[in-house]
Design a protein around this motif. Sequence first.
Motif, short mmCIF file in Angstrom:
data_model
loop_
_atom_site.label_atom_id
_atom_site.label_comp_id
_atom_site.label_asym_id
_atom_site.label_seq_id
_atom_site.Cartn_x
_atom_site.Cartn_y
_atom_site.Cartn_z
N LEU A 1 0.96 -1.21 -0.06
CA LEU A 1 -0.07 0.00 -0.17
C LEU A 1 0.97 1.30 0.13
O LEU A 1 0.30 2.23 -0.60
CB LEU A 1 -1.06 0.15 1.31
CG LEU A 1 -2.11 -1.11 1.19
CD1 LEU A 1 -3.23 -0.80 2.24
CD2 LEU A 1 -2.78 -1.31 -0.15
N GLY B 1 -6.38 -3.75 -2.97
CA GLY B 1 -6.78 -3.45 -1.77
C GLY B 1 -7.61 -4.43 -0.86
O GLY B 1 -8.46 -4.98 -1.60
N ALA C 1 -7.94 -2.23 4.23
CA ALA C 1 -7.30 -1.03 3.68
C ALA C 1 -8.36 0.27 3.76
O ALA C 1 -8.02 1.20 3.36
CB ALA C 1 -7.14 -1.32 2.31
#
Length: 320
Positions: free
Chosen positions: A228, A240, A245
């Motif tokens: 990320l 994600g 996330a």
Amino acid sequence: MAYKGPSLQALRVFQVAARHLSFKLAASELNVTPSAVSHQIKALEEQLQFNLFRRLNRALSLTPAGLELLDAVDQHLSQLERATNDVIRRHGAPSIRAHILPFMATEIVIPKLYHFQQAHPEVELRIETSYSASEQFTLSGCDIGVRFGDGNWPGLIAEKLMEIRVTPVCSPEFQRQHQLQTLADIRGKTLINLPMEPDPWQRLAEEVGMAPLPPHPELTLDNYLSNLTAAEQNLGLALGLLPMAFPWLQKNRLIAPFDIHFQIDQSYWVVYRPQDADRPEIQIFKHWLLGLFEQLQRQSDEFYSFEAQKVSFVSQPHSG
């Protein structure tokens, strides 16, 4: 009569080396050098007057005597650990060693840990985040942990922590630079990934009916936080995992450029040993974790309210 057998330290070194069948991996777990492990094993074999390992070319295997000793050591060290923990629980302050995947610990658990400490000041909590693939099916001395998979770990109780949905994510700047509109626009872009097989980006393309992705730039990083972070730094698109996330999307550190979300078969689970099920501190921390991630899941589901298609394209454990 004084005990004259091998020391507990020597037996512990043997147990770890036998489990890994590698002095190097055993040394890593024990935080010593491979030569120290080798010398300890050699001294133990000399004391016992028989070989425990067969030294092969770049490999180890256990001798019949080694297999027999490993079974005995596993049983007796486990019994000793249980007895010691029983005494600690009866006479000491309640304490927990929790193993939590690095991204989950850093981004979700630790920011909320103050609330747990305020509610349960009597519980001493130690969080460990180091991870190796061999620990996927054990707790490695911890009392409770979080694992990714199908919930089937022999010898452990597993309770579902959260289901996972997957969507491509990138930085707002990356989306503007490349004018991403549909999933087909990922062709030719750098795709960030964890080291897993099969390639989840190819599976994602298959599930939406796209042709196989042609060769494309790749960036493989060994943990989810790095994935990320790389996406946030405009290095490419990452996958994600929602709701994990979600805090990054909520703060606009990343965006989900496509209205595509897939629920996968694997989930995150909180795991602990059956013999620890009646420990109040384990139940307290377990219920706190379940509540924390239930709230995160609810927030993510409200933000992304449409239905997710269910697929299975993440098949390997990852290091969080």
